[in-house]
Write a protein that holds these residues in place. Structure first.
Motif, mmCIF file in Angstrom:
data_model
loop_
_atom_site.group_PDB
_atom_site.id
_atom_site.type_symbol
_atom_site.label_atom_id
_atom_site.label_comp_id
_atom_site.label_asym_id
_atom_site.label_seq_id
_atom_site.Cartn_x
_atom_site.Cartn_y
_atom_site.Cartn_z
ATOM 1 N N LEU A 163 22.700 -88.218 58.291
ATOM 2 C CA LEU A 163 22.102 -86.920 58.634
ATOM 3 C C LEU A 163 20.763 -87.091 59.343
ATOM 4 C CD1 LEU A 163 22.838 -84.862 55.383
ATOM 5 C CD2 LEU A 163 23.949 -84.617 57.630
ATOM 6 N N VAL A 164 19.945 -88.002 58.845
ATOM 7 C CA VAL A 164 18.641 -88.240 59.465
ATOM 8 C C VAL A 164 18.827 -88.975 60.791
ATOM 9 C CG1 VAL A 164 16.360 -89.291 59.181
ATOM 10 C CG2 VAL A 164 17.482 -88.189 57.222
ATOM 11 N N PHE A 165 19.768 -89.906 60.835
ATOM 12 C CA PHE A 165 20.094 -90.633 62.069
ATOM 13 C C PHE A 165 20.387 -89.654 63.205
ATOM 14 C CE2 PHE A 165 23.291 -92.373 64.927
ATOM 15 C CZ PHE A 165 22.789 -93.617 65.243
ATOM 16 N N LEU A 166 21.130 -88.594 62.906
ATOM 17 C CA LEU A 166 21.512 -87.620 63.930
ATOM 18 C C LEU A 166 20.330 -86.842 64.505
ATOM 19 C CD1 LEU A 166 24.745 -86.069 62.370
ATOM 20 C CD2 LEU A 166 24.595 -87.696 64.272
ATOM 21 N N THR A 167 19.266 -86.738 63.739
ATOM 22 C CA THR A 167 18.156 -85.870 64.155
ATOM 23 C C THR A 167 16.932 -86.622 64.660
ATOM 24 O OG1 THR A 167 17.224 -85.766 61.926
ATOM 25 C CG2 THR A 167 18.871 -84.100 62.503
ATOM 26 N N SER A 226 19.904 -82.222 51.976
ATOM 27 C CA SER A 226 19.843 -81.163 50.961
ATOM 28 C C SER A 226 19.383 -81.689 49.608
ATOM 29 C CB SER A 226 21.216 -80.497 50.797
ATOM 30 O OG SER A 226 22.088 -81.355 50.092
ATOM 31 N N SER A 227 18.935 -80.773 48.806
ATOM 32 C CA SER A 227 18.525 -81.084 47.440
ATOM 33 C C SER A 227 19.696 -81.651 46.636
ATOM 34 C CB SER A 227 17.995 -79.813 46.771
ATOM 35 O OG SER A 227 17.722 -80.041 45.428
ATOM 36 N N PRO A 235 12.628 -86.621 51.840
ATOM 37 C CA PRO A 235 11.787 -85.516 52.331
ATOM 38 C C PRO A 235 12.287 -84.854 53.622
ATOM 39 C CG PRO A 235 10.723 -87.628 52.789
ATOM 40 C CD PRO A 235 11.977 -87.928 52.011
ATOM 41 N N HIS A 236 13.333 -85.397 54.225
ATOM 42 C CA HIS A 236 13.800 -84.884 55.517
ATOM 43 C C HIS A 236 14.499 -83.540 55.341
ATOM 44 C CE1 HIS A 236 15.630 -84.817 59.499
ATOM 45 N NE2 HIS A 236 14.724 -85.729 59.827
#
Length: 189
Positions: A141-145, A86-87, A81-82
Motif C-alpha cells: 500500500l505504501v509502495f503504491l503511493t 488502515s488501523s 503512520p502512513h
C-alpha cells in the motif's frame, strides 16, 4: 540473571500488547499511542537480540533475525503512520507479533521444556502467515503511493521476502513442529 529479567519483562510487555491490541480490535478502536510506545520498547529489545546474535552472545539465525527486525522496524516507522494503511492492518500486525513473542519467550525462559518448545514452533504456523501477509500488504500500500525510489525498493523487498520467502520457509516451519511433537532433535548438517 539480567537476561532472565529482560526476557521476563519482554514476555510481560508482549502480553500487555496482545491484551490491548485485542481490546482495540473488539472496541473497533485504533491502536493508541500508549500501545504503540510499548510496541516500540518491546521491539527495540527484540532488535537488540539481533546484535547479540551477531556478536556471539546469543545463539540464533542472524539472517532471519535481521530480516524480521528490518521488516518490523519498517512497519513501525513507515507503514503504521502512513495514511494508506488502515488501523485494522496495524492491529492485525500487532496481534501477530505479540502472539508470536508470547509463544517464544516462555521457551527462552525455560529452554528444557519440550511442551514450550512445541508451542513456540506451532504458534507461528498461524501467526506467521497472518503477520507476513499483512506486512506485505501494508508495504505494498505504501509502495503504491511513494515517489521515493529508495523507499520503494525497501518496501518492495519486504513484499518479495514476505511472499516468496514465506512460501519457501513455511514447509520448514511445519517440519519443526512435527519434529518437536515427535520429540526429535534437528539433524546435524
Amino acid at each position: 540473571m539480567i537476561r532472565t529479567v529482560v526476557n521476563t519483562a519482554s514476555l510481560l510487555g508482549w502480553s500487555w500488547i496482545a491484551f490491548h491490541t485485542i481490546q482495540a480490535i473488539l472496541a473497533d478502536n485504533p491502536a493508541g499511542e500508549d500501545l504503540l510506545q510499548v510496541v516500540l520498547i518491546a521491539q527495540v529489545v527484540c532488535a537488540s537480540e539481533t546484535l547479540q546474535i551477531a556478536f556471539g552472545i546469543l545463539r540464533g539465525d542472524l539472517a532471519l533475525s535481521f530480516v524480521v527486525q528490518y521488516t518490523r522496524l519498517m512497519m513501525y516507522f513507515i507503514t503504521f503512520p502512513h495514511t494508506s494503511v488502515s488501523s485494522d492492518v496495524v492491529k492485525t500486525i500487532l496481534l501477530a507479533w505479540s502472539l508470536t513473542e508470547m509463544a517464544r519467550f516462555p521457551m527462552v525462559l525455560f529452554p528444557k521444556s519440550k511442551n514450550l518448545r512445541t508451542i513456540r514452533y506451532a504458534v507461528p504456523l498461524i501467526t506467521f502467515p497472518m503477520g507476513a501477509g499483512t506486512e506485505a500488504y501494508a508495504a505494498y500500500l505504501v509502495f503504491l503511493t511513494t515517489e521515493n525510489m529508495l523507499l520503494k525498493a525497501a518496501l518492495g523487498l519486504i513484499v518479495l521476502v514476505n511472499v516468496v520467502g514465506g512460501t519457501v520457509w513455511y514447509p520448514g516451519m511445519v517440519k519443526k513442529v512435527t519434529r518437536s511433537l515427535k520429540g526429535e532433535k534437528k539433524k546435524a548438517k
